[in-house]
Scaffold this motif. Structure first.
Motif, PDB file in Angstrom:
ATOM      1  N   SER A  38       0.877  -1.248  -0.021  1.00 26.77           N
ATOM      2  CA  SER A  38      -0.143   0.027  -0.064  1.00 26.77           C
ATOM      3  C   SER A  38       0.904   1.120   0.099  1.00 26.77           C
ATOM      4  O   SER A  38       1.964   1.318   0.474  1.00 26.77           O
ATOM      5  CB  SER A  38      -0.928   0.014   1.388  1.00 26.77           C
ATOM      6  N   SER A  39       0.414   2.199  -0.630  1.00 23.97           N
ATOM      7  CA  SER A  39       0.915   3.799  -0.711  1.00 23.97           C
ATOM      8  C   SER A  39       0.709   4.303   0.762  1.00 23.97           C
ATOM      9  O   SER A  39       1.427   5.602   0.930  1.00 23.97           O
ATOM     10  CB  SER A  39       0.547   4.309  -1.618  1.00 23.97           C
ATOM     11  N   ARG A  70       5.108   3.598   5.471  1.00 27.37           N
ATOM     12  CA  ARG A  70       6.618   3.478   5.959  1.00 27.37           C
ATOM     13  C   ARG A  70       7.185   2.515   5.492  1.00 27.37           C
ATOM     14  O   ARG A  70       7.202   1.379   4.699  1.00 27.37           O
ATOM     15  CB  ARG A  70       6.400   3.238   7.301  1.00 27.37           C
ATOM     16  N   ILE A  71       8.634   2.320   5.740  1.00 28.80           N
ATOM     17  CA  ILE A  71       9.885   1.712   5.081  1.00 28.80           C
ATOM     18  C   ILE A  71       9.808   0.433   5.082  1.00 28.80           C
ATOM     19  O   ILE A  71      10.172  -0.447   4.573  1.00 28.80           O
ATOM     20  CB  ILE A  71      11.235   2.285   5.403  1.00 28.80           C
ATOM     21  N   GLN A  98       7.175   0.455  12.072  1.00 25.17           N
ATOM     22  CA  GLN A  98       7.511   0.219  10.842  1.00 25.17           C
ATOM     23  C   GLN A  98       8.570   1.225  10.471  1.00 25.17           C
ATOM     24  O   GLN A  98       8.690   1.474   9.260  1.00 25.17           O
ATOM     25  CB  GLN A  98       6.273   0.164   9.812  1.00 25.17           C
ATOM     26  N   ARG A  99       8.798   2.103  11.425  1.00 22.64           N
ATOM     27  CA  ARG A  99      10.000   3.247  11.244  1.00 22.64           C
ATOM     28  C   ARG A  99      11.098   2.584  11.123  1.00 22.64           C
ATOM     29  O   ARG A  99      12.296   3.158  10.753  1.00 22.64           O
ATOM     30  CB  ARG A  99       9.637   4.184  12.066  1.00 22.64           C
ATOM     31  N   TYR A 100      11.472   1.405  12.093  1.00 24.93           N
ATOM     32  CA  TYR A 100      12.802   1.003  12.302  1.00 24.93           C
ATOM     33  C   TYR A 100      12.956  -0.379  11.859  1.00 24.93           C
ATOM     34  O   TYR A 100      12.937  -1.356  13.006  1.00 24.93           O
ATOM     35  CB  TYR A 100      13.166   1.312  13.707  1.00 24.93           C
ATOM     36  N   PRO A 101      12.845  -0.943  10.734  1.00 22.24           N
ATOM     37  CA  PRO A 101      13.077  -2.483  10.360  1.00 22.24           C
ATOM     38  C   PRO A 101      14.469  -2.668  10.899  1.00 22.24           C
ATOM     39  O   PRO A 101      15.402  -1.974  10.605  1.00 22.24           O
ATOM     40  CB  PRO A 101      12.750  -2.405   8.934  1.00 22.24           C
ATOM     41  N   PRO A 102      14.523  -4.006  11.297  1.00 21.13           N
ATOM     42  CA  PRO A 102      15.895  -4.336  11.921  1.00 21.13           C
ATOM     43  C   PRO A 102      16.564  -4.841  10.603  1.00 21.13           C
ATOM     44  O   PRO A 102      15.997  -4.978   9.619  1.00 21.13           O
ATOM     45  CB  PRO A 102      15.552  -5.663  12.610  1.00 21.13           C
TER      46      PRO A 102
END
Length: 569
Positions: free
Chosen positions: A62-63, A74-75, A115-119
């Motif tokens: 999704s956008s 988010r990324i 979802q801002r800090y994916p490991p």
């Protein structure tokens, strides 16, 4: 889109609806079952023209973030899906948590689910992508590991394991996108590439329908974390990872049950402790003998650990009982006598030459003759007595050293002549006394600086004017004269001159000088004036002379009156 697999690894699509993975009903009234779930897929087909099999990998996400609003996605989700484009496999599990937050292919939402800090990708994923080439460990010793977020450094131990089974060691620290990790330390991975993905979690105390206990039941993830706390929370679905999963010297400060060394199993009943460095493929448990000690590994960007248990290399051949080479020198003579006893030690140096003759007599106490050679060295002792006589002649050579002390006697005579040259140095200090006599000569140069004070005496004589100016002043007066117009007409004789003037009153308005009538009255030692009216105006002219013995002052003033106008010239 024309897709060329030789140019692109894959294509990522962003759709305009809200993501199904957020659950619930979105602000358009659509439930998650009617929305698109983020996913990746590979399509394969045979070419119509050449029959060549081709594949096409894509991702869809999704956008937008959440179920309502227009906030940009988010990324994290795209990080996970792009991992699939790079041929990575999912490391989450249908049962259990897989590898949790220790890899974006396990749990990409991050610790705070924002979802801002994916490991970071874990050690296994980075090697699969070719991002890191692991360093093999096959010798005992101490090793150092930099934080993998800062440097591509991962260690691999496969000695003693089945083919495709091994341990991976990496230093993970809470920096960058890993900033939300619970704690830093050495993360140890057990990989078995023959296992069935992440389908069967295994942990201590687990059994199966046949009553076989773990690890003999063969249950384990393909990629598993060996936790320092030994609780296997990820396999039990208790959490997504915690602070006691990594290995470090300070991990036991958080929990007393946390271990600081990973050792071979088999020492405890049932094969423990767990985790350990044993191989367990298909339930065939065997020890590798390898131990990894983290007791000195303080959690930091650089951590050290010690590896032991690797067997040393065996000899390449059996030892021989006899020398392998023959002496290169043959003795020239046999022994002359048999030793009476065994030597207590070996000589430290062999003689280089044999004596040529045996001495026939012992040395005498004193030499019988004087030396024939002059000594080449300086005497080592000083004379015991002083000389008894003075030198008879002056030294023939000039002293080479300057006296270090001044003479102790004062000269008895004055110099007989004056210096023949001027001093070569300029005084560096200002004289402290004022001259007592005035200069006898007049200065020849004019001062270039204006005096800053007035003269203290009045000149004794007045200045003498040698000539009278022949031209009028070139600067006009800046103020009107202060004299008043005479109120009476002088009675003295006047000399009148009438200039040619126009009879027109209008011309006089335009040019007052054109109709001027000038009356001049002269008188010695005084001043007089005359006023006359011409063309409706009054004109007054006066010339005054003041005479002294040394100067002449000339002044002239003309005033113009009439009809409210006044002119001075």
């Amino acid at each position: 889109i024309r897709y060329d697999p030789d140019l692109y690894d894959g294509v990522a699509y962003m759709h305009s609806g809200y993501a199904a993975e957020h659950g619930g009903t979105d602000c358009d009234g659509r439930p998650s079952s009617d929305r698109i779930w983020v996913h990746s897929h590979t399509l394969t087909w045979d070419g119509h023209d050449d029959g060549v099999r081709r594949s096409f990998t894509y991702t869809v996400a999704s956008s937008f973030w959440g179920r309502c609003g227009v906030e940009m996605a988010r990324i994290a989700m795209q990080t996970h899906e792009i991992g699939h484009i790079l041929k990575l496999v999912d490391l989450y599990a249908p049962r259990g948590s897989g590898v949790g937050i220790w890899d974006s292919m396990g749990y990409v939402w991050g610790i705070d689910n924002s979802q801002r800090y994916p490991p970071h990708f874990g050690a296994y994923s980075k090697i699969q992508c070719g991002f890191v080439q692991p360093t093999p460990l096959d010798e005992n010793g101490e090793y150092a590991a930099l934080a993998v977020e800062l440097a591509p450094q991962i260690y691999k131990i496969d000695r003693g394991y089945a083919n495709g089974e091994y341990l991976l060691l990496e230093n993970r620290q809470p920096v960058g996108y890993d900033r939300q990790l619970f704690a830093g330390g050495m993360v140890v991975w057990h990989v078995d590439e023959r296992a069935n993905g992440q389908q069967r979690p295994g942990y201590p105390g687990q059994g199966n329908n046949a009553g076989v206990a773990w690890p003999d039941n063969g249950a384990h993830y393909r990629v598993a974390i060996l936790p320092a706390d030994g609780r296997y929370d990820l396999e039990r679905s208790d959490n997504i990872g915690d602070a006691t999963d990594p290995w470090s010297a300070g991990a036991s400060d958080v929990d007393d049950s946390v271990m600081t060394a990973l050792r071979p199993g088999g020492r405890d009943p049932g094969g423990g402790p767990y985790p350990n460095t044993d191989s367990y493929r298909r339930g065939n448990v065997r020890t590798t003998g390898v131990a990894v000690d983290f007791s000195s590994a303080v959690s930091d960007d650089l951590m050290t650990f010690r590896v032991s248990g690797f067997p040393t290399s065996p000899p390449t051949s059996d030892p021989t009982f006899r020398p392998t080479s023959v002496p290169t020198v043959t003795p020239t003579a046999g022994p002359t006598a048999t030793p009476t006893s065994s030597p207590t030690y070996k000589p430290t140096r062999s003689p280089t030459e044999a004596p040529t003759a045996v001495p026939t007599a012992r040395p005498t106490s004193h030499p019988t003759s004087k030396p024939t050679v002059v000594p080449t060295a300086v005497p080592t002792a000083r004379p015991t007595s002083h000389p008894t006589s003075m030198p008879t002649g002056a030294p023939t050579a000039v002293p080479t050293k300057t006296p270090t002390e001044a003479p102790t006697a004062v000269p008895t005579a004055r110099p007989t002549s004056y210096p023949t040259s001027k001093p070569t140095e300029t005084p560096t200090a200002v004289p402290t006394k004022t001259p007592t006599e005035a200069p006898t000569a007049v200065p020849t140069k004019t001062p270039t600086v204006v005096p800053t004070s007035s003269p203290s005496r009045v000149p004794s004589a007045a200045p003498v004017l040698t000539s009278i100016p022949t031209a009028p002043p070139t600067i006009a007066p800046t103020a009107f004269p202060s004299m008043r117009v005479p109120t009476e007409v002088p009675t003295t004789t006047t000399k009148t001159a009438t200039a040619a003037a126009s009879s027109s009153d209008d011309d006089a308005e335009g040019n007052p000088a054109a109709a001027a009538t000038t009356t001049t009255t002269t008188s010695s030692g005084g001043s007089n004036g005359a006023a006359t009216r011409a063309g409706g105006r009054y004109y007054f002219a006066s010339v005054a002379f003041a005479t002294t013995a040394t100067s002449v002052l000339i002044s002239s003033v003309a005033l113009l009156f009439g009809r409210g106008n006044t002119m001075m010239s």
